[in-house]
Design a protein around this motif. Structure first.
Motif, PDB file in Angstrom:
ATOM      1  N   HIS A 112     -25.695   2.208  16.691  1.00 38.16           N
ATOM      2  CA  HIS A 112     -26.723   1.704  15.755  1.00 38.16           C
ATOM      3  C   HIS A 112     -28.114   2.243  16.040  1.00 38.16           C
ATOM      4  CE1 HIS A 112     -23.621  -0.861  14.208  1.00 38.16           C
ATOM      5  NE2 HIS A 112     -23.334  -1.189  15.457  1.00 38.16           N
ATOM      6  N   ARG A 113     -28.178   3.382  16.701  1.00 33.91           N
ATOM      7  CA  ARG A 113     -29.457   4.033  16.988  1.00 33.91           C
ATOM      8  C   ARG A 113     -29.499   5.364  16.236  1.00 33.91           C
ATOM      9  NH1 ARG A 113     -32.242   1.528  20.980  1.00 33.91           N
ATOM     10  NH2 ARG A 113     -31.101  -0.039  22.159  1.00 33.91           N
ATOM     11  N   PRO A 114     -30.234   5.402  15.104  1.00 30.67           N
ATOM     12  CA  PRO A 114     -30.219   6.596  14.248  1.00 30.67           C
ATOM     13  C   PRO A 114     -30.764   7.861  14.902  1.00 30.67           C
ATOM     14  CG  PRO A 114     -31.739   4.941  13.403  1.00 30.67           C
ATOM     15  CD  PRO A 114     -31.032   4.329  14.557  1.00 30.67           C
ATOM     16  N   GLU A 115     -31.514   7.726  15.960  1.00 33.23           N
ATOM     17  CA  GLU A 115     -32.018   8.912  16.647  1.00 33.23           C
ATOM     18  C   GLU A 115     -30.944   9.565  17.513  1.00 33.23           C
ATOM     19  OE1 GLU A 115     -32.922   5.274  19.141  1.00 33.23           O
ATOM     20  OE2 GLU A 115     -33.095   5.781  17.026  1.00 33.23           O
ATOM     21  N   ASP A 116     -29.854   8.837  17.788  1.00 37.78           N
ATOM     22  CA  ASP A 116     -28.767   9.336  18.634  1.00 37.78           C
ATOM     23  C   ASP A 116     -27.685   9.961  17.755  1.00 37.78           C
ATOM     24  OD1 ASP A 116     -26.741   9.844  20.413  1.00 37.78           O
ATOM     25  OD2 ASP A 116     -26.576   7.785  21.156  1.00 37.78           O
ATOM     26  N   CYS A 117     -27.783  11.273  17.571  1.00 35.92           N
ATOM     27  CA  CYS A 117     -26.871  11.965  16.668  1.00 35.92           C
ATOM     28  C   CYS A 117     -25.856  12.831  17.411  1.00 35.92           C
ATOM     29  CB  CYS A 117     -27.670  12.803  15.671  1.00 35.92           C
ATOM     30  SG  CYS A 117     -28.625  11.773  14.550  1.00 35.92           S
ATOM     31  N   ARG A 118     -25.518  12.405  18.619  1.00 29.85           N
ATOM     32  CA  ARG A 118     -24.446  13.100  19.331  1.00 29.85           C
ATOM     33  C   ARG A 118     -23.154  12.924  18.524  1.00 29.85           C
ATOM     34  NH1 ARG A 118     -23.371  10.017  23.860  1.00 29.85           N
ATOM     35  NH2 ARG A 118     -24.462   8.342  22.768  1.00 29.85           N
ATOM     36  N   PRO A 119     -22.317  13.955  18.445  1.00 29.75           N
ATOM     37  CA  PRO A 119     -21.086  13.855  17.653  1.00 29.75           C
ATOM     38  C   PRO A 119     -20.224  12.637  18.013  1.00 29.75           C
ATOM     39  CG  PRO A 119     -21.431  16.117  18.326  1.00 29.75           C
ATOM     40  CD  PRO A 119     -22.484  15.285  19.027  1.00 29.75           C
ATOM     41  N   GLU A 120     -20.152  12.286  19.283  1.00 30.01           N
ATOM     42  CA  GLU A 120     -19.323  11.149  19.695  1.00 30.01           C
ATOM     43  C   GLU A 120     -19.907   9.801  19.264  1.00 30.01           C
ATOM     44  OE1 GLU A 120     -21.747  12.381  23.390  1.00 30.01           O
ATOM     45  OE2 GLU A 120     -20.659  13.418  21.792  1.00 30.01           O
ATOM     46  N   TRP A 137     -31.203  15.339   9.477  1.00 28.03           N
ATOM     47  CA  TRP A 137     -30.161  14.334   9.300  1.00 28.03           C
ATOM     48  C   TRP A 137     -29.227  14.656   8.132  1.00 28.03           C
ATOM     49  CZ3 TRP A 137     -26.960  11.283  11.241  1.00 28.03           C
ATOM     50  CH2 TRP A 137     -26.252  10.375  10.464  1.00 28.03           C
ATOM     51  N   ASP A 138     -29.761  15.097   7.013  1.00 30.80           N
ATOM     52  CA  ASP A 138     -28.917  15.384   5.860  1.00 30.80           C
ATOM     53  C   ASP A 138     -27.876  16.455   6.192  1.00 30.80           C
ATOM     54  OD1 ASP A 138     -30.201  13.481   4.307  1.00 30.80           O
ATOM     55  OD2 ASP A 138     -31.586  14.925   3.417  1.00 30.80           O
ATOM     56  N   ALA A 139     -28.271  17.482   6.930  1.00 30.06           N
ATOM     57  CA  ALA A 139     -27.339  18.547   7.316  1.00 30.06           C
ATOM     58  C   ALA A 139     -26.299  18.017   8.309  1.00 30.06           C
ATOM     59  CB  ALA A 139     -28.096  19.728   7.915  1.00 30.06           C
ATOM     60  N   ILE A 140     -26.734  17.191   9.257  1.00 32.24           N
ATOM     61  CA  ILE A 140     -25.805  16.594  10.226  1.00 32.24           C
ATOM     62  C   ILE A 140     -24.767  15.741   9.494  1.00 32.24           C
ATOM     63  CG2 ILE A 140     -25.609  14.884  12.095  1.00 32.24           C
ATOM     64  CD1 ILE A 140     -28.420  15.851  13.028  1.00 32.24           C
ATOM     65  N   ALA A 141     -25.248  14.876   8.594  1.00 35.60           N
ATOM     66  CA  ALA A 141     -24.350  13.977   7.871  1.00 35.60           C
ATOM     67  C   ALA A 141     -23.372  14.771   6.997  1.00 35.60           C
ATOM     68  CB  ALA A 141     -25.157  12.996   7.028  1.00 35.60           C
ATOM     69  N   ARG A 142     -23.873  15.744   6.294  1.00 33.74           N
ATOM     70  CA  ARG A 142     -22.996  16.536   5.417  1.00 33.74           C
ATOM     71  C   ARG A 142     -21.932  17.263   6.225  1.00 33.74           C
ATOM     72  NH1 ARG A 142     -23.429  18.842  -0.243  1.00 33.74           N
ATOM     73  NH2 ARG A 142     -21.617  20.176  -0.261  1.00 33.74           N
ATOM     74  N   SER A 143     -22.316  17.819   7.363  1.00 32.51           N
ATOM     75  CA  SER A 143     -21.367  18.527   8.217  1.00 32.51           C
ATOM     76  C   SER A 143     -20.249  17.590   8.692  1.00 32.51           C
ATOM     77  CB  SER A 143     -22.098  19.137   9.410  1.00 32.51           C
ATOM     78  OG  SER A 143     -21.197  19.743  10.284  1.00 32.51           O
ATOM     79  N   THR A 168     -16.534   2.626  -8.208  1.00 31.10           N
ATOM     80  CA  THR A 168     -16.631   3.903  -7.502  1.00 31.10           C
ATOM     81  C   THR A 168     -17.523   3.816  -6.264  1.00 31.10           C
ATOM     82  OG1 THR A 168     -18.393   4.627  -8.986  1.00 31.10           O
ATOM     83  CG2 THR A 168     -16.126   5.265  -9.566  1.00 31.10           C
ATOM     84  N   GLY A 169     -18.400   2.815  -6.195  1.00 29.10           N
ATOM     85  CA  GLY A 169     -19.259   2.653  -5.023  1.00 29.10           C
ATOM     86  C   GLY A 169     -18.481   2.373  -3.752  1.00 29.10           C
ATOM     87  N   ARG A 170     -17.261   1.900  -3.889  1.00 26.06           N
ATOM     88  CA  ARG A 170     -16.403   1.660  -2.727  1.00 26.06           C
ATOM     89  C   ARG A 170     -15.872   2.966  -2.148  1.00 26.06           C
ATOM     90  NH1 ARG A 170     -12.862  -3.224  -5.458  1.00 26.06           N
ATOM     91  NH2 ARG A 170     -14.575  -4.707  -5.588  1.00 26.06           N
ATOM     92  N   PHE A 171     -16.092   4.058  -2.859  1.00 25.75           N
ATOM     93  CA  PHE A 171     -15.547   5.355  -2.467  1.00 25.75           C
ATOM     94  C   PHE A 171     -16.661   6.348  -2.139  1.00 25.75           C
ATOM     95  CE2 PHE A 171     -12.313   3.073  -4.629  1.00 25.75           C
ATOM     96  CZ  PHE A 171     -11.139   3.410  -3.974  1.00 25.75           C
ATOM     97  N   VAL A 172     -17.749   5.833  -1.582  1.00 24.61           N
ATOM     98  CA  VAL A 172     -18.872   6.663  -1.134  1.00 24.61           C
ATOM     99  C   VAL A 172     -18.750   6.822   0.375  1.00 24.61           C
ATOM    100  CG1 VAL A 172     -21.378   6.760  -0.867  1.00 24.61           C
ATOM    101  CG2 VAL A 172     -20.383   5.918  -3.006  1.00 24.61           C
ATOM    102  N   LEU A 173     -18.796   8.057   0.846  1.00 26.12           N
ATOM    103  CA  LEU A 173     -18.699   8.321   2.283  1.00 26.12           C
ATOM    104  C   LEU A 173     -20.095   8.309   2.893  1.00 26.12           C
ATOM    105  CD1 LEU A 173     -16.463   8.881   4.352  1.00 26.12           C
ATOM    106  CD2 LEU A 173     -16.975  11.312   4.096  1.00 26.12           C
ATOM    107  N   THR A 174     -20.244   7.583   3.977  1.00 26.71           N
ATOM    108  CA  THR A 174     -21.505   7.486   4.698  1.00 26.71           C
ATOM    109  C   THR A 174     -21.274   7.950   6.131  1.00 26.71           C
ATOM    110  OG1 THR A 174     -21.093   5.232   5.459  1.00 26.71           O
ATOM    111  CG2 THR A 174     -22.180   5.475   3.309  1.00 26.71           C
ATOM    112  N   VAL A 175     -22.346   8.054   6.897  1.00 29.24           N
ATOM    113  CA  VAL A 175     -22.211   8.376   8.316  1.00 29.24           C
ATOM    114  C   VAL A 175     -22.823   7.235   9.114  1.00 29.24           C
ATOM    115  CG1 VAL A 175     -22.824   9.974  10.166  1.00 29.24           C
ATOM    116  CG2 VAL A 175     -22.175  10.856   7.926  1.00 29.24           C
TER     117      VAL A 175
END
Length: 132
Positions: free
Chosen positions: A85-93, A10-16, A73-80
């Motif tokens: 809402h299903r964290p196991e579904d990491c398809r790009p779309e 997940w960390d690599a997916i999110a960073r990418s 600065t917390g308002r300027f944190v990027l998340t994925v």
């Protein structure tokens, strides 16, 4: 965030995804803090940008000291975010790079969906399908 529900990479997916979005919210266009960028560097980079300065700084009453700038600065944190809402579904779309405020708004609007998904994980059947 239940890390057990996310894939091991997940960390690599999110960073990418964040890198491909150039560390910018895909919803509102907010520039976000980059890796290895300190809070001070973020403030320096954005403070002179009128569009973001008002969201970056809250002026508070400092009593005899006058107004004091409090940086948000917390308002300027990027998340994925997972759109379904299903964290196991990491398809790009199904993924979007969102700033913290946009991600929070999305999650708040989907509370009933998130509750239904949590109940499904606990074994409750869903008569209407996974996305209802």
């Amino acid at each position: 965030m239940n890390r057990k529900l996310y894939p091991k990479n997940w960390d690599a997916i999110a960073r990418s995804l964040k890198e491909s979005a150039n560390w910018t919210c895909q919803q509102c266009g907010r520039p976000c803090r980059r890796p290895d960028e300190s809070a001070e560097e973020l403030v320096e980079r954005l403070y002179n940008t009128p569009r973001w300065r008002d969201d970056l700084v809250d002026m508070i009453d400092g009593g005899p000291l006058g107004a004091i700038a409090k940086f948000r600065t917390g308002r300027f944190v990027l998340t994925v975010a997972h759109l379904n809402h299903r964290p196991e579904d990491c398809r790009p779309e199904n993924l979007r790079a969102l700033c913290a405020p946009c991600h929070c708004r999305m999650d708040l609007q989907a509370m009933s969906t998130k509750r239904a998904i949590a109940l499904e994980r606990q074994g409750q059947l869903n008569l209407f399908g996974a996305d209802q």
